[in-house]
Design a protein around this motif. Structure first.
Motif, mmCIF file in Angstrom:
data_model
loop_
_atom_site.group_PDB
_atom_site.id
_atom_site.type_symbol
_atom_site.label_atom_id
_atom_site.label_comp_id
_atom_site.label_asym_id
_atom_site.label_seq_id
_atom_site.Cartn_x
_atom_site.Cartn_y
_atom_site.Cartn_z
ATOM 1 N N ASN A 39 0.208 11.022 15.935
ATOM 2 C CA ASN A 39 0.009 10.069 17.261
ATOM 3 C C ASN A 39 1.613 9.624 17.436
ATOM 4 O O ASN A 39 2.465 10.216 17.131
ATOM 5 C CB ASN A 39 -0.642 8.737 16.493
ATOM 6 N N LEU A 40 1.723 8.619 18.409
ATOM 7 C CA LEU A 40 2.917 8.196 18.847
ATOM 8 C C LEU A 40 3.849 7.872 17.469
ATOM 9 O O LEU A 40 5.010 7.886 17.639
ATOM 10 C CB LEU A 40 2.908 7.108 19.744
ATOM 11 N N ALA A 41 3.442 7.315 16.591
ATOM 12 C CA ALA A 41 3.938 6.756 15.353
ATOM 13 C C ALA A 41 4.627 8.057 14.615
ATOM 14 O O ALA A 41 5.262 7.740 13.559
ATOM 15 C CB ALA A 41 3.429 5.754 14.458
ATOM 16 N N GLY A 42 4.263 9.210 14.923
ATOM 17 C CA GLY A 42 4.576 10.339 14.107
ATOM 18 C C GLY A 42 3.573 10.615 12.922
ATOM 19 O O GLY A 42 3.766 11.461 12.172
ATOM 20 N N ASN A 85 0.428 6.061 4.867
ATOM 21 C CA ASN A 85 0.380 6.285 6.392
ATOM 22 C C ASN A 85 -0.849 6.098 6.755
ATOM 23 O O ASN A 85 -1.419 6.126 7.967
ATOM 24 C CB ASN A 85 0.711 7.782 6.462
ATOM 25 N N GLY A 86 -1.782 5.927 5.850
ATOM 26 C CA GLY A 86 -3.466 6.033 6.119
ATOM 27 C C GLY A 86 -3.708 5.033 7.451
ATOM 28 O O GLY A 86 -4.211 5.548 8.445
ATOM 29 N N SER A 110 -4.901 11.262 -0.912
ATOM 30 C CA SER A 110 -5.480 9.964 -1.246
ATOM 31 C C SER A 110 -4.336 9.513 -2.245
ATOM 32 O O SER A 110 -3.393 10.205 -2.997
ATOM 33 C CB SER A 110 -6.680 10.159 -2.047
ATOM 34 N N HIS A 111 -4.620 8.175 -2.780
ATOM 35 C CA HIS A 111 -3.572 7.812 -3.804
ATOM 36 C C HIS A 111 -3.660 8.530 -5.268
ATOM 37 O O HIS A 111 -2.614 8.918 -5.918
ATOM 38 C CB HIS A 111 -3.796 6.400 -4.017
ATOM 39 N N ALA A 112 -4.900 8.608 -5.541
ATOM 40 C CA ALA A 112 -5.156 9.544 -6.960
ATOM 41 C C ALA A 112 -4.431 11.170 -6.765
ATOM 42 O O ALA A 112 -3.727 11.199 -7.738
ATOM 43 C CB ALA A 112 -6.581 9.670 -7.186
ATOM 44 N N LEU A 113 -4.637 11.472 -5.510
ATOM 45 C CA LEU A 113 -4.274 13.026 -5.733
ATOM 46 C C LEU A 113 -2.633 12.932 -5.466
ATOM 47 O O LEU A 113 -1.799 13.471 -6.190
ATOM 48 C CB LEU A 113 -4.611 13.632 -4.415
ATOM 49 N N ASN A 114 -2.083 11.693 -4.838
ATOM 50 C CA ASN A 114 -0.551 11.860 -4.756
ATOM 51 C C ASN A 114 0.098 11.384 -6.255
ATOM 52 O O ASN A 114 1.079 12.047 -6.658
ATOM 53 C CB ASN A 114 -0.358 10.553 -3.626
ATOM 54 N N ASP A 115 -0.699 10.516 -6.869
ATOM 55 C CA ASP A 115 -0.108 10.289 -8.117
ATOM 56 C C ASP A 115 -0.330 11.399 -9.050
ATOM 57 O O ASP A 115 0.674 11.649 -9.944
ATOM 58 C CB ASP A 115 -0.873 9.159 -8.734
ATOM 59 N N GLN A 128 -1.284 -6.492 5.081
ATOM 60 C CA GLN A 128 -0.190 -5.487 4.338
ATOM 61 C C GLN A 128 1.173 -5.709 4.664
ATOM 62 O O GLN A 128 1.089 -5.741 5.909
ATOM 63 C CB GLN A 128 -0.852 -4.251 3.909
ATOM 64 N N LEU A 129 2.112 -5.226 3.989
ATOM 65 C CA LEU A 129 3.526 -5.006 4.391
ATOM 66 C C LEU A 129 3.918 -3.817 3.926
ATOM 67 O O LEU A 129 3.672 -3.566 2.596
ATOM 68 C CB LEU A 129 4.556 -6.064 3.706
ATOM 69 N N PHE A 130 4.456 -3.077 4.649
ATOM 70 C CA PHE A 130 5.269 -1.914 3.991
ATOM 71 C C PHE A 130 6.431 -2.304 3.563
ATOM 72 O O PHE A 130 7.421 -2.707 4.380
ATOM 73 C CB PHE A 130 5.549 -0.956 5.196
ATOM 74 N N VAL A 131 6.719 -2.015 2.242
ATOM 75 C CA VAL A 131 8.040 -2.609 1.428
ATOM 76 C C VAL A 131 8.937 -1.453 1.115
ATOM 77 O O VAL A 131 8.399 -0.463 0.566
ATOM 78 C CB VAL A 131 7.627 -3.551 0.226
#
Length: 435
Positions: A218-221, A145-146, A229-234, A61-64
């Motif tokens: 973690n180190l990436a924050g 972020n998952g 989840s995607h459903a909750l976020n939507d 995957q790519l983060f766009v």
């Protein structure tokens, strides 16, 4: 004089003036210690990044994101930017330019992209536990972020389920005991919470979700805030954009693009994204920013260590020049007894190498000992970096240690060539007359 006898003589001569040799070795130790500590730090951070990338799984995957949001647009730079009324873009409450539906359609049309997952930005008000207590929700992670998260219990939310993870710093909310130390992360799993959010008319609504995982930052924050989840976020986004009576165009903080054979198609896909004012980053790219900072610091420390070794090389020259001066008659006697100039040169060169061996061994070993102890203290459960999940500050890099030792010995040998050459050129008759 055979090679073993030459080595034994070099060792014995080095120990004649113990204090002078010790001070010279000390300078090498400082350089070796710094090089070892720096290489261990770099290896530790690299290991942390590699572990996080490995935990990403098999998905390609790519983060766009919008290029201007990353400070990578054509007009990016210091100072205010010209407003483009035709851009149609929206910004988040943090001023980050969002992706539009047209952007998503463009990404879906790129050859090699098999699926695009747009991520909405939501800003909830509170999280309510099962006992009715409400807590301010200043920050909310996003489903993208998952893959970068480090879980200490449970699992990531399922895509279509109303689920959420919470950070380990929130565990006190789900502990009934008076002692909040050493709370079992499993205690929060299965708990039901309400997440409240305001709509465009400032009316609050809430959505129920189940806690399925506990994360640690973690180190990436990632992992320092609840992540839906995607459903909750939507669902939260739908509430957030309702209430105005006017349809709001969808806007996305970023999108996750699945790419078929990412390694082979990466340049082509990112090139097309760049032409459209977008930027695509792999997880390794994102974590590479951290790696780049550490590498820059490491090179500065390497520079200081090499300066220390350069200073130590002058110490070796001085020590051996004094030794040649003091042993002039001895050199003359050795030559008179048939020792060749080459063996005299080799003897004094070996003395320089012996000093380098002492310094490298002590410097490397002390660097390793201090590095591992510091790593245990700083990243341990009671250490200042203990809350940073998956962090390794110091790691063993055998190849780097081999290079460090070789560099020190090379510097020592080169430094010893001048005194050794001077000793080799001594005339035996003149040397025997030396008082």
């Amino acid at each position: 004089m055979k090679a073993p006898a030459l080595v034994a003589a070099a060792l014995g001569n080095t120990l004649r003036s113990k204090l002078r040799t010790a001070l010279t070795v000390l300078a090498i130790v400082i350089g070796g210690f710094t090089l070892t500590a720096t290489s261990g730090l770099s290896a530790g951070i690299s290991q942390t990044v590699d572990d996080m990338v490995a935990g990403y799984g098999e998905e390609e995957q790519l983060f766009v994101m919008n290029a201007s949001a990353m400070g990578m647009g054509e007009d990016a730079g210091p100072g205010p930017q010209e407003y483009d009324p035709d851009s149609g873009g929206q910004t988040s409450e943090f001023g980050q330019e969002m992706l539009t539906e047209e952007d998503i359609e463009f990404i879906e049309g790129i050859d090699g992209v098999t699926n695009v997952d747009p991520i909405f930005f939501v800003s909830p008000d509170f999280l309510e536990t099962s006992d009715g207590e409400q807590y301010q929700l200043n920050d909310m992670g996003i489903p993208a972020n998952g893959p970068t998260m480090d879980l200490v219990a449970g699992e990531l939310p399922e895509r279509e389920a109303m689920e959420v993870t919470v950070p380990d710093t929130w565990l006190t909310l789900f502990d009934d005991g008076e002692d909040h130390q050493n709370i079992d992360p499993e205690a929060a799993l299965g708990e039901t919470v309400e997440i409240g959010i305001s709509n465009m008319a400032y009316e609050q609504e809430s959505v129920e979700a189940e806690i399925v995982g506990v994360s640690t930052q973690n180190l990436a924050g990632s992992g320092g805030a609840p992540m839906p989840s995607h459903a909750l976020n939507d669902q939260l986004y739908e509430i957030q954009t309702s209430g105005s009576g006017v349809d709001q165009p969808d806007a996305f903080i970023q999108a996750m693009a699945d790419v078929d054979n990412l390694d082979a198609n990466l340049d082509q896909v990112t090139g097309e994204l760049q032409d459209a004012g977008l930027v695509g980053l792999t997880l390794e790219d994102q974590l590479g920013i951290i790696q780049g900072v550490i590498d820059a610091i490491a090179w500065v420390l390497y520079g200081f260590a090499l300066i220390a070794l350069l200073a130590a090389s002058f110490g070796i020259v001085n020590t051996l020049l004094m030794s040649v001066q003091e042993r002039t008659r001895e050199i003359g006697l050795m030559k008179a007894l048939g020792m060749s100039s080459g063996k005299v040169f080799g003897l004094f060169s070996l003395e320089a190498v012996v000093i380098g061996i002492f310094g490298s061994i002590i410097g490397v070993v002390s660097g390793l000992v201090v590095g591992f102890i510091a790593d245990g203290i700083l990243t341990g459960s009671e250490g200042p970096l203990g809350d940073v999940g998956g962090l390794t500050l110091f790691a063993l890099d055998p190849m780097a240690l081999g290079v460090i030792t070789a560099v020190i010995l090379l510097i020592a040998f080169v430094a010893g060539t001048l005194p050794a050459a001077r000793a080799a050129r001594k005339d035996p008759i003149e040397a025997l007359r030396y008082e």
